[in-house]
Design a protein around this motif. Structure first.
Motif, PDB file in Angstrom:
ATOM      1  N   ILE A   1       0.860  -1.185   0.000  1.00  0.00           N
ATOM      2  CA  ILE A   1       0.000   0.000   0.000  1.00  0.00           C
ATOM      3  C   ILE A   1       0.893   1.230   0.000  1.00  0.00           C
ATOM      4  CG2 ILE A   1      -0.183   0.480   2.503  1.00  0.00           C
ATOM      5  CD1 ILE A   1      -3.238   0.756   2.068  1.00  0.00           C
ATOM      6  N   ILE A   2       0.352   2.339  -0.443  1.00  0.00           N
ATOM      7  CA  ILE A   2       0.989   3.639  -0.284  1.00  0.00           C
ATOM      8  C   ILE A   2      -0.014   4.518   0.457  1.00  0.00           C
ATOM      9  CG2 ILE A   2       1.997   5.645  -1.402  1.00  0.00           C
ATOM     10  CD1 ILE A   2       3.599   3.095  -1.840  1.00  0.00           C
ATOM     11  N   ASN A   3       0.172   4.661   1.753  1.00  0.00           N
ATOM     12  CA  ASN A   3      -0.734   5.520   2.521  1.00  0.00           C
ATOM     13  C   ASN A   3      -0.085   6.844   2.887  1.00  0.00           C
ATOM     14  OD1 ASN A   3       0.871   3.803   4.247  1.00  0.00           O
ATOM     15  ND2 ASN A   3      -0.280   4.576   5.992  1.00  0.00           N
ATOM     16  N   GLY A   4       1.125   7.057   2.378  1.00  0.00           N
ATOM     17  CA  GLY A   4       1.799   8.336   2.543  1.00  0.00           C
ATOM     18  C   GLY A   4       2.433   8.764   1.236  1.00  0.00           C
TER      19      GLY A   4
ATOM     20  N   TYR B   1      -1.131  11.871   4.027  1.00  0.00           N
ATOM     21  CA  TYR B   1      -0.953  10.670   4.847  1.00  0.00           C
ATOM     22  C   TYR B   1      -2.296  10.217   5.409  1.00  0.00           C
ATOM     23  CZ  TYR B   1       0.694   7.564   8.558  1.00  0.00           C
ATOM     24  OH  TYR B   1       0.898   6.481   9.375  1.00  0.00           O
ATOM     25  N   VAL B   2      -2.566   8.909   5.279  1.00  0.00           N
ATOM     26  CA  VAL B   2      -3.743   8.284   5.870  1.00  0.00           C
ATOM     27  C   VAL B   2      -3.244   7.294   6.911  1.00  0.00           C
ATOM     28  CG1 VAL B   2      -5.821   6.904   5.482  1.00  0.00           C
ATOM     29  CG2 VAL B   2      -5.068   8.541   3.742  1.00  0.00           C
ATOM     30  N   SER B   3      -3.735   7.407   8.126  1.00  0.00           N
ATOM     31  CA  SER B   3      -3.240   6.598   9.231  1.00  0.00           C
ATOM     32  C   SER B   3      -3.350   5.098   8.947  1.00  0.00           C
ATOM     33  CB  SER B   3      -4.011   6.920  10.509  1.00  0.00           C
ATOM     34  OG  SER B   3      -3.682   6.000  11.540  1.00  0.00           O
ATOM     35  N   ALA B   4      -2.357   4.355   9.423  1.00  0.00           N
ATOM     36  CA  ALA B   4      -2.376   2.901   9.294  1.00  0.00           C
ATOM     37  C   ALA B   4      -3.530   2.294  10.079  1.00  0.00           C
ATOM     38  CB  ALA B   4      -1.049   2.320   9.781  1.00  0.00           C
ATOM     39  N   GLU B   5      -4.146   3.053  10.990  1.00  0.00           N
ATOM     40  CA  GLU B   5      -5.278   2.568  11.790  1.00  0.00           C
ATOM     41  C   GLU B   5      -6.614   2.789  11.100  1.00  0.00           C
ATOM     42  OE1 GLU B   5      -4.745   0.747  14.514  1.00  0.00           O
ATOM     43  OE2 GLU B   5      -2.654   1.003  13.905  1.00  0.00           O
TER      44      GLU B   5
ATOM     45  N   VAL C   1      -7.174   1.392   5.197  1.00  0.00           N
ATOM     46  CA  VAL C   1      -5.810   0.855   5.127  1.00  0.00           C
ATOM     47  C   VAL C   1      -5.770  -0.568   5.669  1.00  0.00           C
ATOM     48  CG1 VAL C   1      -3.432   1.147   5.918  1.00  0.00           C
ATOM     49  CG2 VAL C   1      -4.802   3.156   5.291  1.00  0.00           C
ATOM     50  N   LYS C   2      -6.424  -0.794   6.791  1.00  0.00           N
ATOM     51  CA  LYS C   2      -6.405  -2.128   7.398  1.00  0.00           C
ATOM     52  C   LYS C   2      -7.064  -3.175   6.500  1.00  0.00           C
ATOM     53  CE  LYS C   2      -8.101  -1.114  11.548  1.00  0.00           C
ATOM     54  NZ  LYS C   2      -8.419  -1.307  12.998  1.00  0.00           N
ATOM     55  N   THR C   3      -8.162  -2.805   5.855  1.00  0.00           N
ATOM     56  CA  THR C   3      -8.847  -3.751   4.968  1.00  0.00           C
ATOM     57  C   THR C   3      -8.002  -4.089   3.755  1.00  0.00           C
ATOM     58  OG1 THR C   3     -11.039  -2.951   5.647  1.00  0.00           O
ATOM     59  CG2 THR C   3     -10.901  -4.138   3.556  1.00  0.00           C
TER      60      THR C   3
END
Length: 468
Positions: free
Chosen positions: A181-184, A386-390, A394-396
């Protein structure tokens, strides 16, 4: 009901490849020379958009074309909207391809064509993921919309126009990067460094022209210079000695008028990862600094050779900064031009993490480069995202990825900018796997059939988990 997502997607293999090859045959490089009201970024990108939307029409989806610059394909029902943001424009092809870049070839399991991995292949994988959910008749409580752009590789005019009138998704991802994933995503800005002044026209060495790069977000593969040397034979010998000791190739030709034409060939790569390329422009500048130039030419070549060459983090110009989550600043000299009648220009493209601002980068660069008689202008900028890893999104996504691949699932940040940053809860998700070769923006770009199918399988399950 247990669904074997890999098996279900594999049933669509031939159909998926047929549609993708149709899309890959379209030269969809932005073409400002032929743009019009009907084709805002050129006829090629428009044609690719129309082709993508035609697949949606054929398969019974709701589609919409927004001014021939963006559009969408939608499925489902409900108040919440999930967005999948892909693009069908591509970067220029460059030289050195083994086949016509718009005549896709399937060789040893590789789909070789411009756009196969960035981003027509992944966009088609996302489309077939939605198509599979529809074909299976699975119950959904939300809508999913594949939003297709035509100017991702340049100015994002497509998304600017699209979201003036269209609904902003509540969450979603862009299939335009890498797994897991790229959440940042780092912030971005280009600085336009101009070096002015006059050369002594009677000097023994005189720089007539210098040119490297075609896009700010690409490492230049080729560089060219036209020079009047005091001793062309000595210069030619020095050039081939330079090639023996550096990771570039090239040619040297002395013309009838006494001028010499020099070409240097390096290796292209995405501008967010300049260390993976070989910048032909900076190497050419380093070679030329062996000779005494005057005025503007001297300052221009010295700036590139001393402050830019092999500096991939912006340390020399005071832009280097590291964030523990998002990583370190990157700097790419994407465009370098010089003419004797105007001035020298170097376009420095920065990707920066949280903790440093565009203003600080500009001020630091201005201070570092002022001694070269340089002035700096700033292009459009984007702040870090940035989207938090929590976050459940992101978790799904990470959970489905880990389940289907067995690979480690973890958050990460990149310097490349994707459409995922448009959404407040937006990330990039695939389609490059950790065990895949990255050929984006390079000659002989490819995506393997294996990766295409496993990306589509992951997308299908992930989308369903998020909209059911």
């Amino acid at each position: 009901m247990a669904i074997d997502w890999k098996k279900e997607i594999d049933n669509y293999k031939e159909e998926l490849l047929e549609d993708l090859f149709e899309l890959l045959r379209i030269d969809s490089v932005r073409d400002d020379d032929h743009k019009s009201d009907e084709s805002p970024v050129g006829p090629g990108p428009r044609k690719a958009l129309e082709k993508m939307l035609s697949f949606g029409d054929r398969d019974g989806f709701v589609t919409k074309n927004v001014d021939n610059i963006a559009g969408h394909i939608e499925y489902g029902a409900g108040d919440e909207l999930m967005g999948l943001l892909g693009h069908v424009d591509v970067v220029p092809v460059g030289n050195g391809w083994d086949n016509d870049p718009f005549d896709p070839q399937l060789i040893d399991g590789k789909i070789i064509a411009r756009g196969s991995s960035d981003d027509k292949g992944p966009t088609m994988a996302a489309y077939y993921a939605i198509k599979l959910i529809k074909k299976l008749g699975l119950p959904v409580k939300k809508r999913v919309r594949l939003i297709v752009g035509t100017d991702e590789e340049s100015e994002w005019l497509c998304m600017d126009r699209y979201f003036k009138t269209e609904e902003m998704p509540d969450f979603g991802f862009s299939p335009d990067a890498e797994f897991p994933i790229i959440n940042g995503e780092k912030g971005m800005v280009s600085l336009y460094v101009s070096v002015k002044g006059e050369q002594d026209k009677n000097a023994s060495n005189y720089l007539n022209s210098f040119d490297a790069g075609i896009r700010e977000n690409m490492v230049p593969q080729e560089a060219h210079a036209e020079v009047r040397f005091a001793d062309p034979e000595k210069a030619e010998k020095a050039f081939f000695d330079f090639l023996e000791h550096n990771p570039v190739t090239g040619t040297f030709e002395t013309l009838d008028d006494g001028k010499s034409e020099i070409t240097v060939l390096g290796k292209a790569s995405h501008g967010s990862m300049p260390e993976k390329g070989v910048n032909a422009g900076t190497y050419l500048a380093v070679f030329l600094t062996q000779f005494s130039f005057t005025g503007q030419a001297k300052g221009y070549l010295a700036l590139i050779a001393e402050q830019v060459h092999l500096d991939f983090t912006g340390k020399n110009v005071g832009a280097e900064h590291t964030d523990e989550v998002m990583g370190t600043t990157s700097m790419n000299a994407g465009i370098m031009t010089f003419t004797e009648d105007t001035h020298g220009l170097v376009v420095l493209n920065f990707r920066f993490p949280r903790g440093i601002t565009v203003e600080k980068i500009e001020i630091a660069a201005d201070s570092a480069l002022s001694s070269y008689n340089a002035t700096i202008g700033r292009g459009k900028d984007k702040t870090p995202h940035y989207v938090s890893a929590e976050d459940e999104l992101v978790k799904t996504l990470l959970s489905v990825y880990a389940k289907q691949t067995g690979f480690e699932a973890h958050e990460q940040s990149i310097g490349g900018g994707t459409y995922g940053r448009i959404l407040e809860r937006g990330v990039a998700f695939g389609a490059l796997f950790p065990d895949s070769e990255d050929t984006m923006h390079q000659v002989n770009e490819f995506m393997t059939v294996k990766d295409l199918l496993r990306a589509a399988s992951i997308y299908a399950e992930a989308i369903y988990e998020l909209i059911k």
